[in-house]
Design a protein around this motif. Structure first.
Motif, short mmCIF file in Angstrom:
data_model
loop_
_atom_site.label_atom_id
_atom_site.label_comp_id
_atom_site.label_asym_id
_atom_site.label_seq_id
_atom_site.Cartn_x
_atom_site.Cartn_y
_atom_site.Cartn_z
N ASP A 32 -56.12 -16.48 -36.99
CA ASP A 32 -57.10 -15.44 -36.66
C ASP A 32 -56.67 -14.05 -37.12
O ASP A 32 -57.19 -13.04 -36.62
CB ASP A 32 -57.40 -15.41 -35.16
CG ASP A 32 -58.05 -16.71 -34.68
OD1 ASP A 32 -58.83 -17.29 -35.45
OD2 ASP A 32 -57.77 -17.14 -33.55
N ARG A 33 -55.75 -13.97 -38.07
CA ARG A 33 -55.30 -12.67 -38.58
C ARG A 33 -55.82 -12.45 -40.00
O ARG A 33 -56.10 -13.40 -40.73
CB ARG A 33 -53.78 -12.58 -38.57
CG ARG A 33 -53.19 -12.65 -37.17
CD ARG A 33 -51.73 -12.27 -37.17
NE ARG A 33 -51.16 -12.26 -35.84
CZ ARG A 33 -49.98 -11.74 -35.53
NH1 ARG A 33 -49.23 -11.20 -36.47
NH2 ARG A 33 -49.53 -11.75 -34.30
N ASP A 34 -55.93 -11.17 -40.36
CA ASP A 34 -56.34 -10.80 -41.71
C ASP A 34 -55.10 -10.76 -42.60
O ASP A 34 -54.23 -9.89 -42.44
CB ASP A 34 -57.02 -9.44 -41.71
CG ASP A 34 -58.34 -9.46 -40.94
OD1 ASP A 34 -59.18 -10.33 -41.24
OD2 ASP A 34 -58.52 -8.62 -40.04
N PHE B 74 -53.40 -11.01 -46.58
CA PHE B 74 -53.64 -10.81 -48.00
C PHE B 74 -52.52 -11.44 -48.81
O PHE B 74 -51.34 -11.32 -48.46
CB PHE B 74 -53.74 -9.31 -48.32
CG PHE B 74 -54.99 -8.67 -47.78
CD1 PHE B 74 -56.07 -8.40 -48.62
CD2 PHE B 74 -55.10 -8.34 -46.43
CE1 PHE B 74 -57.23 -7.83 -48.13
CE2 PHE B 74 -56.26 -7.77 -45.94
CZ PHE B 74 -57.32 -7.50 -46.78
N ARG C 271 -57.45 -15.66 -41.87
CA ARG C 271 -58.52 -15.19 -42.76
C ARG C 271 -57.84 -14.59 -43.99
O ARG C 271 -57.22 -13.53 -43.91
CB ARG C 271 -59.39 -14.14 -42.06
CG ARG C 271 -60.16 -14.68 -40.85
CD ARG C 271 -61.05 -13.61 -40.25
NE ARG C 271 -60.26 -12.53 -39.68
CZ ARG C 271 -59.81 -12.49 -38.43
NH1 ARG C 271 -60.08 -13.49 -37.61
NH2 ARG C 271 -59.10 -11.47 -37.99
N THR D 18 -57.36 -13.26 -47.96
CA THR D 18 -57.93 -12.64 -49.16
C THR D 18 -56.88 -12.66 -50.26
O THR D 18 -55.75 -12.19 -50.05
CB THR D 18 -58.36 -11.19 -48.90
OG1 THR D 18 -59.33 -11.15 -47.85
CG2 THR D 18 -58.96 -10.56 -50.16
N THR E 161 -61.14 -15.54 -49.38
CA THR E 161 -61.93 -14.66 -50.22
C THR E 161 -61.08 -14.27 -51.43
O THR E 161 -59.90 -13.95 -51.27
CB THR E 161 -62.35 -13.38 -49.46
OG1 THR E 161 -63.12 -13.75 -48.32
CG2 THR E 161 -63.17 -12.45 -50.34
N SER F 62 -52.56 -1.83 -42.15
CA SER F 62 -53.63 -1.66 -43.13
C SER F 62 -53.07 -1.58 -44.54
O SER F 62 -51.89 -1.28 -44.74
CB SER F 62 -54.44 -0.39 -42.83
OG SER F 62 -53.64 0.76 -43.02
N ALA G 235 -55.10 -5.07 -42.17
CA ALA G 235 -54.27 -6.19 -42.63
C ALA G 235 -53.10 -6.37 -41.69
O ALA G 235 -52.43 -5.41 -41.33
CB ALA G 235 -53.76 -5.93 -44.05
N GLN G 236 -52.88 -7.63 -41.29
CA GLN G 236 -51.72 -7.93 -40.43
C GLN G 236 -50.56 -8.53 -41.21
O GLN G 236 -49.45 -8.60 -40.71
CB GLN G 236 -52.13 -8.89 -39.31
CG GLN G 236 -52.91 -8.23 -38.18
CD GLN G 236 -54.37 -8.04 -38.52
OE1 GLN G 236 -55.06 -8.99 -38.88
NE2 GLN G 236 -54.84 -6.81 -38.41
#
Length: 532
Positions: free
Chosen positions: A354-356, A358, A379, A381, A408, A426, A442-443
């Motif tokens: 459940d974390r963003d 990259f 999640r 990217t 993504t 971030s 961003a985590q």
């Protein structure tokens, strides 16, 4: 099917069966709400109401980390194309023939493969090593990553947690220098080096006092292969590795295109199997004692080690591989280990649900890391500077990435900054075409861009290209070759010293190719030793 599974796996695992697809989806939803873990979901391809492929695609949204296995009957060839497409798109993980009889070991072997992978990813049970440290601290993360990549069963316990405080109290450590490593045999190490941990686990960190036929420096796929083939042909072989057996490959969560493993295999498992094979054949392993130099002494070579020890060998194989380039952004460099990582997400992926997250990069390592993170509920990217993945990523992996609902992809975008108080919060991104900048939450950031060879320790008389990769064979400058005979394939400008794998100029960055070079170089070494 129900009888086969229950008879083999209960009571160690709970086996639940349902009579139809809708009932199965309802059950999965209830299990998710209850916080249960589901290791494997199996579905028959031919079910009333929906196909097994459709069912597993929907199940993926409920339990993204579960193995999704499609079951087909013997002789059913009507669904082959649909199944192949589903695997390419990442909708299913595997396709198995339903058991044709009791104790169908081929079927159970595949199921055991997924159970073993789950156990390796989630830990639990006996902990060979307990690591007590600060969450997010760089050295704690590095140590856990190295233990995971080397297949050592370990557990991490935050120093401020009840379990962490209890372990430090039991170890009678006062004002410890974190991280503290507690080994099953009673050894207690404060902020140890890799070699200190290895020595406590009974691993050799010093070579024997003898003349080796081959010294293999680096235990990635190329180095491991060379060690296996060298020892199997009766050559006295030493294998030296400072960090993780398997090299970068040991951090790959799943390799789907390595021949002979239809269900896929993790890099760590592939490295472990090869390591065991080399051990049985008599290879001497020297771990954690980094190589710092190489010089010629008469007809032999002397390899200098970090602890000032030395190893003598008639031939040398350089297989030190590469590491990922740094982004060079000061605000992000300050957060390495605290949300910013320059290695694939093996150990860290478990905490990314459940974390963003990259992933920066456009090659296989970035795609595999993204798929692994997505399977753990993140999640994801992917940020790629190029306009497509076509030049650097395998086609099967491109299909999986582009069809994953949790991933993504943003092409033509680069990271130019980031911030966070104690941990990453971030990132600042820039579109390379329009120049537009944006800040996104961003985590975690996993930067897997480009490679830099580990060749700084080599002597000046080993020729390298402008990027530091070792030149060998036909790529050598004629003026740098000292002998009357021509250099052999893979031979460097220093006779009887060879370069294989990613460290070599012009190498193909694929595991199977590296393994092939590891076997080829032994034939060349026979030629050198025969000439001697």
């Amino acid at each position: 099917m129900d009888r086969e599974l229950r008879h083999r796996y209960e009571p160690d695992y709970e086996v639940i069966t349902t009579g139809g697809a809708e009932a199965g989806l309802e059950l999965l939803g209830k299990l998710a709400q209850a916080g249960r873990e589901v290791i494997v979901v199996l579905a028959d391809q031919r079910m009333p109401g929906m196909t097994g492929t459709e069912f597993l695609t929907r199940a993926r949204h409920v339990f993204p980390a579960s193995g999704r296995i499609l079951l087909v009957s013997w002789g059913d060839g009507t669904s082959v194309e649909a199944i192949r497409q589903a695997m390419c798109l990442g909708q299913i993980d595997d396709c198995l023939l339903k058991p044709a009889q009791a104790r169908d070991e081929q079927f159970h072997g595949a199921i055991a493969h997924y159970l073993e992978g789950w156990a390796r990813e989630h830990g639990g049970g006996f902990e060979l090593v307990k690591v007590v440290g600060d969450e997010g601290a760089t050295r704690s993360c590095e140590l856990c990553e190295i233990l995971a990549r080397n297949g050592v069963r370990f557990g991490f316990h935050a120093a401020g947690s009840p379990a962490g405080r209890a372990l430090l109290e039991q170890a009678a450590v006062v004002s410890p220098a974190l991280p503290v490593v507690i080994v099953f045999n009673g050894s207690i190490l404060e902020n140890p080096t890799n070699s200190m941990v290895a020595e406590a686990l009974g691993v050799d960190i010093h070579p024997r006092d003898l003349l080796y036929d081959i010294a293999v420096i680096g235990a990635g796929p190329a180095g491991l292969s060379a060690a296996v083939y060298g020892a199997s042909e009766g050559l006295v072989t030493a294998l030296l590795e400072p960090e993780a057996f398997g090299g970068q490959a040991s951090a790959s969560s799943k390799i789907r295109n390595y021949p002979g493993f239809p269900h896929g295999i993790s890099g760590a498992e592939l490295a472990f199997r090869t390591l065991q094979q080399a051990r049985f054949l008599g290879v001497d392993f020297i771990y954690g004692n980094r190589v710092t130099g190489l010089r010629q002494r008469g007809d032999t070579y002397v390899v200098t080690l970090e602890d000032r020890g030395e190893l003598r060998s008639r031939t040398v194989i350089i297989a030190t591989g590469c590491s990922y380039r740094r982004l060079g952004i000061p605000t992000l460099e300050a957060l390495v280990g605290a949300g910013v990582f320059y290695w694939p997400a093996i150990w860290e992926a478990r905490s990314m649900r459940d974390r963003d997250v990259f992933v920066v990069g456009g090659a296989n390592s970035a795609g595999q890391a993204a798929m692994h993170l997505a399977s753990c509920g993140a999640r994801v990217t992917i940020l790629s500077r190029s306009s497509s993945f076509a030049q650097a990523m395998s086609a099967y992996l491109i299909d999986e990435v582009e069809n994953s609902p949790a991933i993504t992809v943003r092409h033509g975008v680069e990271v130019i900054g980031g911030r966070g108080r104690g941990c990453l919060e971030s990132l600042t991104l820039r579109d390379r075409r329009s120049g537009r900048e944006e800040t996104v939450p961003a985590q975690a950031l996993f930067a897997l861009i480009g490679t830099e060879p580990h060749t700084d320790w080599l002597p000046a008389n080993i020729e390298r290209d402008h990027s530091g990769f070792v030149l060998a064979g036909a790529d050598l400058s004629p003026t740098r070759w000292p002998l009357a005979r021509r250099p052999l394939l893979l031979e460097t400008s220093l006779p009887s010293v060879f370069a294989i794998g990613d460290v070599r100029h012009g190498s193909v960055k694929r595991i199977a190719t590296a393994v092939g070079e590891g076997s080829t170089v032994i034939r060349l070494i026979h030629q050198c030793l025969g000439a001697d």
